[in-house]
Write a protein that holds these residues in place. Structure first.
Motif, PDB file in Angstrom:
ATOM      1  N   VAL A  74       0.747  -1.097  -0.146  1.00  7.29           N
ATOM      2  CA  VAL A  74       0.122   0.195   0.079  1.00  7.29           C
ATOM      3  C   VAL A  74       0.938   1.113   0.144  1.00  7.29           C
ATOM      4  CG1 VAL A  74      -1.551   1.374   1.507  1.00  7.29           C
ATOM      5  CG2 VAL A  74      -1.915  -1.061   0.985  1.00  7.29           C
ATOM      6  N   GLU A  75       1.956   1.253   0.886  1.00  6.32           N
ATOM      7  CA  GLU A  75       2.903   2.311   0.940  1.00  6.32           C
ATOM      8  C   GLU A  75       3.620   2.614  -0.475  1.00  6.32           C
ATOM      9  OE1 GLU A  75       3.601   4.492   3.347  1.00  6.32           O
ATOM     10  OE2 GLU A  75       2.895   3.502   5.177  1.00  6.32           O
ATOM     11  N   ARG A  76       3.897   1.577  -1.046  1.00  7.30           N
ATOM     12  CA  ARG A  76       4.715   1.608  -2.225  1.00  7.30           C
ATOM     13  C   ARG A  76       3.860   1.877  -3.299  1.00  7.30           C
ATOM     14  NH1 ARG A  76       5.464  -3.166  -5.441  1.00  7.30           N
ATOM     15  NH2 ARG A  76       7.193  -3.094  -6.888  1.00  7.30           N
ATOM     16  N   ARG A  77       2.669   1.498  -3.519  1.00  2.32           N
ATOM     17  CA  ARG A  77       1.652   1.676  -4.451  1.00  2.32           C
ATOM     18  C   ARG A  77       1.157   3.121  -4.585  1.00  2.32           C
ATOM     19  NH1 ARG A  77      -0.836  -2.976  -4.017  1.00  2.32           N
ATOM     20  NH2 ARG A  77      -2.201  -2.517  -2.228  1.00  2.32           N
ATOM     21  N   TRP A  78       0.858   3.752  -3.355  1.00  4.80           N
ATOM     22  CA  TRP A  78      -0.041   4.894  -3.147  1.00  4.80           C
ATOM     23  C   TRP A  78       1.414   6.120  -3.282  1.00  4.80           C
ATOM     24  CZ3 TRP A  78      -4.424   6.627  -4.144  1.00  4.80           C
ATOM     25  CH2 TRP A  78      -5.560   5.786  -4.330  1.00  4.80           C
ATOM     26  N   LEU A  79       2.323   5.972  -2.734  1.00  7.22           N
ATOM     27  CA  LEU A  79       3.446   7.111  -2.664  1.00  7.22           C
ATOM     28  C   LEU A  79       4.653   6.880  -3.934  1.00  7.22           C
ATOM     29  CD1 LEU A  79       3.300   7.739   1.010  1.00  7.22           C
ATOM     30  CD2 LEU A  79       2.882   9.098  -0.790  1.00  7.22           C
ATOM     31  N   ARG A  80       5.001   5.795  -4.065  1.00 12.69           N
ATOM     32  CA  ARG A  80       6.021   5.660  -5.080  1.00 12.69           C
ATOM     33  C   ARG A  80       5.456   5.461  -6.544  1.00 12.69           C
ATOM     34  NH1 ARG A  80       9.865   0.877  -3.293  1.00 12.69           N
ATOM     35  NH2 ARG A  80      10.741   1.406  -5.395  1.00 12.69           N
ATOM     36  N   TRP A  81       4.370   4.558  -6.701  1.00 11.14           N
ATOM     37  CA  TRP A  81       4.011   4.296  -7.985  1.00 11.14           C
ATOM     38  C   TRP A  81       2.849   5.388  -8.136  1.00 11.14           C
ATOM     39  CZ3 TRP A  81      -0.925   1.597  -9.262  1.00 11.14           C
ATOM     40  CH2 TRP A  81      -1.029   0.933 -10.637  1.00 11.14           C
ATOM     41  N   GLY A  82       2.090   5.763  -7.337  1.00 10.08           N
ATOM     42  CA  GLY A  82       0.925   6.611  -7.655  1.00 10.08           C
ATOM     43  C   GLY A  82       1.429   8.143  -7.447  1.00 10.08           C
ATOM     44  N   PHE A  83       1.897   8.713  -6.270  1.00 16.02           N
ATOM     45  CA  PHE A  83       2.232   9.777  -6.241  1.00 16.02           C
ATOM     46  C   PHE A  83       3.440  10.242  -7.159  1.00 16.02           C
ATOM     47  CE2 PHE A  83       4.153  13.465  -4.138  1.00 16.02           C
ATOM     48  CZ  PHE A  83       2.952  14.585  -4.527  1.00 16.02           C
ATOM     49  N   GLU A  84       4.673   9.800  -7.018  1.00 17.74           N
ATOM     50  CA  GLU A  84       5.878   9.923  -7.682  1.00 17.74           C
ATOM     51  C   GLU A  84       5.895   9.453  -9.134  1.00 17.74           C
ATOM     52  OE1 GLU A  84       9.455   9.408  -5.426  1.00 17.74           O
ATOM     53  OE2 GLU A  84       9.074  11.550  -5.078  1.00 17.74           O
ATOM     54  N   GLY A  85       4.936   8.667  -9.514  1.00 13.79           N
ATOM     55  CA  GLY A  85       4.914   8.214 -11.007  1.00 13.79           C
ATOM     56  C   GLY A  85       5.927   7.046 -11.208  1.00 13.79           C
ATOM     57  N   GLU A  86       6.526   6.683 -10.048  1.00 15.35           N
ATOM     58  CA  GLU A  86       7.559   5.748 -10.415  1.00 15.35           C
ATOM     59  C   GLU A  86       7.313   4.417 -11.094  1.00 15.35           C
ATOM     60  OE1 GLU A  86      10.802   3.232  -7.570  1.00 15.35           O
ATOM     61  OE2 GLU A  86      10.081   4.916  -6.730  1.00 15.35           O
ATOM     62  N   ASP A  87       8.071   3.886 -11.903  1.00 13.84           N
ATOM     63  CA  ASP A  87       7.616   2.582 -12.499  1.00 13.84           C
ATOM     64  C   ASP A  87       8.195   1.445 -11.516  1.00 13.84           C
ATOM     65  OD1 ASP A  87       7.105   0.394 -14.294  1.00 13.84           O
ATOM     66  OD2 ASP A  87       8.984   0.781 -15.551  1.00 13.84           O
ATOM     67  N   VAL A  88       7.186   0.868 -10.667  1.00 18.59           N
ATOM     68  CA  VAL A  88       7.546  -0.226  -9.809  1.00 18.59           C
ATOM     69  C   VAL A  88       7.101  -1.558 -10.345  1.00 18.59           C
ATOM     70  CG1 VAL A  88       7.670   1.370  -7.988  1.00 18.59           C
ATOM     71  CG2 VAL A  88       5.416   0.225  -8.442  1.00 18.59           C
ATOM     72  N   PRO A  89       7.867  -2.607 -10.168  1.00 21.66           N
ATOM     73  CA  PRO A  89       7.305  -3.670 -10.747  1.00 21.66           C
ATOM     74  C   PRO A  89       6.176  -4.329  -9.957  1.00 21.66           C
ATOM     75  CG  PRO A  89       9.598  -4.036  -9.535  1.00 21.66           C
ATOM     76  CD  PRO A  89       9.244  -2.561  -9.649  1.00 21.66           C
ATOM     77  N   GLY A 139       2.377   8.655 -15.186  1.00 16.48           N
ATOM     78  CA  GLY A 139       3.491   7.629 -15.651  1.00 16.48           C
ATOM     79  C   GLY A 139       3.458   6.240 -14.588  1.00 16.48           C
ATOM     80  N   GLY A 140       2.804   6.585 -13.352  1.00 15.03           N
ATOM     81  CA  GLY A 140       2.680   5.340 -12.631  1.00 15.03           C
ATOM     82  C   GLY A 140       1.158   4.842 -12.788  1.00 15.03           C
TER      83      GLY A 140
END
Length: 182
Positions: A74-89, A139-140
């Motif tokens: 949840v942390e990764r999905r909402w803040l890295r992938w969601g907010f920052e738009g990071e391409d996370v696997p 992008g995320g």
């Protein structure tokens, strides 16, 4: 509560609900309440054996360790992938084949805790450098910045998700050993 000698979950720092600083700064208030719930989750797992962490007490079948794995995602999905738009696997990697939370085979409780703590720390860094009015990058999870949520919305969403999951763990812990509250 002191964990048993072989407890896979180390005790968390002391949990306090009262913010340690300014009540008139919404950014800091949200950050501190999220930290309160992050540590509350760990406190509720403190002292559970490996077997208790991996056993379900609810009809839907999730286990306390699976809930912690879910919150790391949840942390990764909402803040890295969601907010920052990071391409996370595998942003939805907390869901197994049955579309319910699942810790991958061979991942230890210690590894789940470490992943959770790491994701929480990354979230703190992301949150600290942005304004509450900033919108999620594209992008995320989002393709249109004008329609993407603000950091304030995301943090409120995380806060309510944590509150709900802390309550679920309250019930599970009470069923396990009668412990209630923080």
């Amino acid at each position: 509560m002191t964990p048993p000698p072989n407890s896979p979950i180390p005790p968390p720092p002391a949990v306090r609900e009262e913010p340690s600083s300014q009540l008139d700064d919404p950014h800091q208030l949200l950050a501190e309440y999220l930290d309160f719930y992050r540590e509350t989750i760990l406190a509720k797992l403190d002292g559970l054996s490996e077997s208790q962490l991996r056993s379900s007490r609810v009809p839907s079948g999730w286990t306390p360790l699976e809930l912690l794995w879910h919150l790391a995602h949840v942390e990764r999905r909402w803040l890295r992938w969601g907010f920052e738009g990071e391409d996370v696997p595998a942003p939805w990697g907390d869901y197994g084949p049955a579309r319910r939370w699942a810790v991958p085979q061979g991942v230890t409780a210690e590894e789940v805790v470490a992943r959770y703590r790491n994701q929480c720390e990354r979230s703190r860094v992301i949150t600290a450098k942005a304004a509450l009015s900033d919108r999620a990058e594209t992008g995320g999870a989002y393709s249109d910045k004008a329609e993407s949520p603000t950091l304030a919305w995301i943090l409120f969403h995380l806060l309510q998700e944590y509150a709900r999951h802390a309550g679920q763990l309250d019930v599970v812990r009470e069923l396990l050993d009668g412990r209630t509250g923080k």
